[in-house]
Design a protein around this motif. Structure first.
Motif: not given
Ligand code: SF4
Length: 171
Positions: A13-39
Protein backbone atom coordinates in the motif's frame (compact mmCIF):
# COMPACT_ATOMS: atom_id res chain seq x y z
CA UNK A 1 -9.41 -34.63 -5.42
CA UNK A 2 -6.66 -32.68 -3.60
CA UNK A 3 -7.81 -29.26 -2.35
CA UNK A 4 -5.81 -26.28 -3.68
CA UNK A 5 -3.35 -24.98 -1.10
CA UNK A 6 -4.12 -21.47 0.10
CA UNK A 7 -1.21 -19.18 -0.76
CA UNK A 8 -0.83 -16.27 1.69
CA UNK A 9 -1.96 -13.01 0.10
CA UNK A 10 0.51 -10.11 0.09
CA UNK A 11 -0.48 -6.46 -0.46
CA UNK A 12 1.64 -3.33 -0.84
CA UNK A 13 0.00 0.00 0.00
CA UNK A 14 1.14 3.54 -0.73
CA UNK A 15 0.47 6.65 1.33
CA UNK A 16 2.42 9.98 1.26
CA UNK A 17 5.86 8.94 0.00
CA UNK A 18 8.29 9.09 -2.91
CA UNK A 19 7.79 5.42 -3.95
CA UNK A 20 11.46 4.68 -3.22
CA UNK A 21 10.67 1.86 -0.81
CA UNK A 22 8.33 0.25 -3.34
CA UNK A 23 11.15 0.50 -5.88
CA UNK A 24 13.38 -1.37 -3.43
CA UNK A 25 10.75 -4.10 -3.36
CA UNK A 26 10.62 -4.17 -7.16
CA UNK A 27 14.39 -4.47 -7.11
CA UNK A 28 13.81 -7.87 -5.43
CA UNK A 29 12.09 -9.07 -8.60
CA UNK A 30 14.00 -12.37 -8.85
CA UNK A 31 13.49 -13.18 -5.19
CA UNK A 32 9.82 -12.18 -5.35
CA UNK A 33 9.29 -14.37 -8.41
CA UNK A 34 10.92 -17.25 -6.54
CA UNK A 35 8.62 -16.50 -3.65
CA UNK A 36 5.57 -16.38 -5.95
CA UNK A 37 5.03 -20.11 -5.51
CA UNK A 38 4.57 -19.51 -1.79
CA UNK A 39 2.77 -16.17 -1.82
CA UNK A 40 0.15 -14.49 -3.98
CA UNK A 41 1.06 -10.87 -4.70
CA UNK A 42 -2.57 -9.84 -4.55
CA UNK A 43 -2.32 -6.03 -4.55
CA UNK A 44 0.73 -4.01 -5.61
CA UNK A 45 -0.38 -1.11 -7.85
CA UNK A 46 3.19 0.01 -8.54
CA UNK A 47 3.91 -3.37 -10.13
CA UNK A 48 0.63 -4.73 -11.45
CA UNK A 49 -2.94 -3.71 -12.02
CA UNK A 50 -5.00 -4.79 -9.09
CA UNK A 51 -8.19 -4.19 -7.20
CA UNK A 52 -8.73 -4.27 -3.46
CA UNK A 53 -10.61 -7.45 -2.63
CA UNK A 54 -11.05 -9.20 0.70
CA UNK A 55 -8.38 -9.76 3.29
CA UNK A 56 -4.58 -9.95 3.07
CA UNK A 57 -2.21 -12.06 5.10
CA UNK A 58 0.64 -9.56 4.97
CA UNK A 59 0.34 -5.85 4.18
CA UNK A 60 3.45 -3.74 3.54
CA UNK A 61 2.67 -0.05 4.00
CA UNK A 62 4.80 2.75 2.53
CA UNK A 63 4.23 6.42 3.35
CA UNK A 64 2.85 8.65 6.08
CA UNK A 65 -0.62 9.94 6.84
CA UNK A 66 -1.13 13.50 5.59
CA UNK A 67 -4.79 13.76 4.58
CA UNK A 68 -8.15 12.97 6.22
CA UNK A 69 -8.80 10.45 3.43
CA UNK A 70 -5.55 8.61 4.17
CA UNK A 71 -6.39 8.54 7.90
CA UNK A 72 -9.59 6.73 6.94
CA UNK A 73 -7.88 4.49 4.35
CA UNK A 74 -5.25 3.15 6.75
CA UNK A 75 -8.00 1.94 9.10
CA UNK A 76 -9.50 0.00 6.19
CA UNK A 77 -6.05 -1.46 5.36
CA UNK A 78 -5.63 -2.50 9.00
CA UNK A 79 -9.00 -4.26 9.02
CA UNK A 80 -8.10 -6.16 5.87
CA UNK A 81 -4.66 -7.26 7.10
CA UNK A 82 -3.63 -10.10 9.38
CA UNK A 83 -0.08 -8.69 9.64
CA UNK A 84 0.72 -5.05 8.92
CA UNK A 85 4.36 -4.04 8.38
CA UNK A 86 5.38 -0.43 7.83
CA UNK A 87 8.31 0.07 5.44
CA UNK A 88 10.60 3.10 5.37
CA UNK A 89 11.08 6.36 7.21
CA UNK A 90 7.87 7.92 5.86
CA UNK A 91 5.71 5.15 7.29
CA UNK A 92 7.69 4.64 10.50
CA UNK A 93 8.36 8.26 11.47
CA UNK A 94 6.45 10.62 9.17
CA UNK A 95 9.28 11.15 6.67
CA UNK A 96 10.63 14.36 5.19
CA UNK A 97 7.03 15.59 4.83
CA UNK A 98 6.88 15.75 8.66
CA UNK A 99 8.92 18.98 8.41
CA UNK A 100 5.51 20.59 7.99
CA UNK A 101 4.78 19.61 11.60
CA UNK A 102 6.99 22.52 12.69
CA UNK A 103 5.37 25.07 10.39
CA UNK A 104 1.98 26.46 9.41
CA UNK A 105 0.73 24.07 6.72
CA UNK A 106 -1.83 26.59 5.43
CA UNK A 107 0.95 29.08 4.85
CA UNK A 108 2.93 26.44 2.91
CA UNK A 109 -0.16 25.60 0.82
CA UNK A 110 -0.74 29.25 -0.04
CA UNK A 111 2.82 29.56 -1.34
CA UNK A 112 2.90 26.27 -3.29
CA UNK A 113 -0.61 26.02 -4.81
CA UNK A 114 -2.47 28.46 -7.05
CA UNK A 115 -5.80 27.47 -5.43
CA UNK A 116 -4.92 26.42 -1.86
CA UNK A 117 -8.63 26.32 -0.94
CA UNK A 118 -8.86 23.04 -2.88
CA UNK A 119 -6.16 21.39 -0.75
CA UNK A 120 -7.60 19.16 1.95
CA UNK A 121 -4.66 18.25 4.14
CA UNK A 122 -3.86 17.54 7.76
CA UNK A 123 -1.72 19.96 9.77
CA UNK A 124 0.85 17.24 10.37
CA UNK A 125 2.40 14.18 8.72
CA UNK A 126 2.31 11.23 11.07
CA UNK A 127 3.60 7.64 11.09
CA UNK A 128 1.21 4.77 10.49
CA UNK A 129 1.59 3.57 14.09
CA UNK A 130 -0.07 6.82 15.28
CA UNK A 131 -3.27 5.63 13.58
CA UNK A 132 -3.46 1.83 13.75
CA UNK A 133 -1.61 -1.04 15.46
CA UNK A 134 1.52 -2.06 13.54
CA UNK A 135 3.08 -5.53 13.78
CA UNK A 136 6.57 -4.61 12.60
CA UNK A 137 8.43 -1.45 11.54
CA UNK A 138 11.15 -1.80 8.90
CA UNK A 139 13.21 1.37 8.97
CA UNK A 140 15.43 2.98 6.36
CA UNK A 141 15.21 5.52 3.52
CA UNK A 142 14.84 3.58 1.41
CA UNK A 143 14.44 0.19 3.02
CA UNK A 144 17.12 -2.45 2.60
CA UNK A 145 15.81 -5.02 0.14
CA UNK A 146 17.42 -7.98 1.92
CA UNK A 147 15.76 -6.91 5.16
CA UNK A 148 12.44 -6.58 3.33
CA UNK A 149 12.76 -10.16 2.06
CA UNK A 150 13.65 -11.36 5.56
CA UNK A 151 10.52 -9.69 6.98
CA UNK A 152 8.25 -11.23 4.32
CA UNK A 153 9.86 -14.67 4.71
CA UNK A 154 9.60 -14.49 8.49
CA UNK A 155 5.88 -13.73 8.49
CA UNK A 156 5.26 -16.44 5.89
CA UNK A 157 7.00 -18.84 8.28
CA UNK A 158 5.09 -17.33 11.25
CA UNK A 159 8.27 -16.31 13.07
CA UNK A 160 9.61 -12.93 14.13
CA UNK A 161 11.87 -11.17 11.57
CA UNK A 162 15.56 -10.88 12.38
CA UNK A 163 16.77 -7.44 11.28
CA UNK A 164 19.01 -4.75 12.77
CA UNK A 165 17.08 -2.06 14.63
CA UNK A 166 18.22 0.54 12.07
CA UNK A 167 18.91 0.53 8.35
CA UNK A 168 20.44 3.75 7.15
CA UNK A 169 21.14 4.50 3.50
CA UNK A 170 22.71 1.12 2.66
CA UNK A 171 21.89 -1.32 -0.10
FE1 SF4 B 1 10.94 7.47 -0.27
FE2 SF4 B 1 12.55 7.38 1.87
FE3 SF4 B 1 9.88 7.60 2.16
FE4 SF4 B 1 10.94 5.31 1.31
S1 SF4 B 1 11.25 6.26 3.32
S2 SF4 B 1 9.14 6.34 0.46
S3 SF4 B 1 12.67 6.07 0.04
S4 SF4 B 1 11.27 9.12 1.21
Amino acid sequence: MVAARHRPRLAVWKFASCDGCQLSLLDCEDELLAMAAAVEIAYFPEATRGTIVGRYDISLVEGSITTPHDAQRIRDVRQRSRVLVTIGACATSGGIQALRNFADVQEYASVVYARPEFINTLASSTPIADHVPVDFELRGCPINKRQALEVISAYLATRQPVTPSHSVCIE
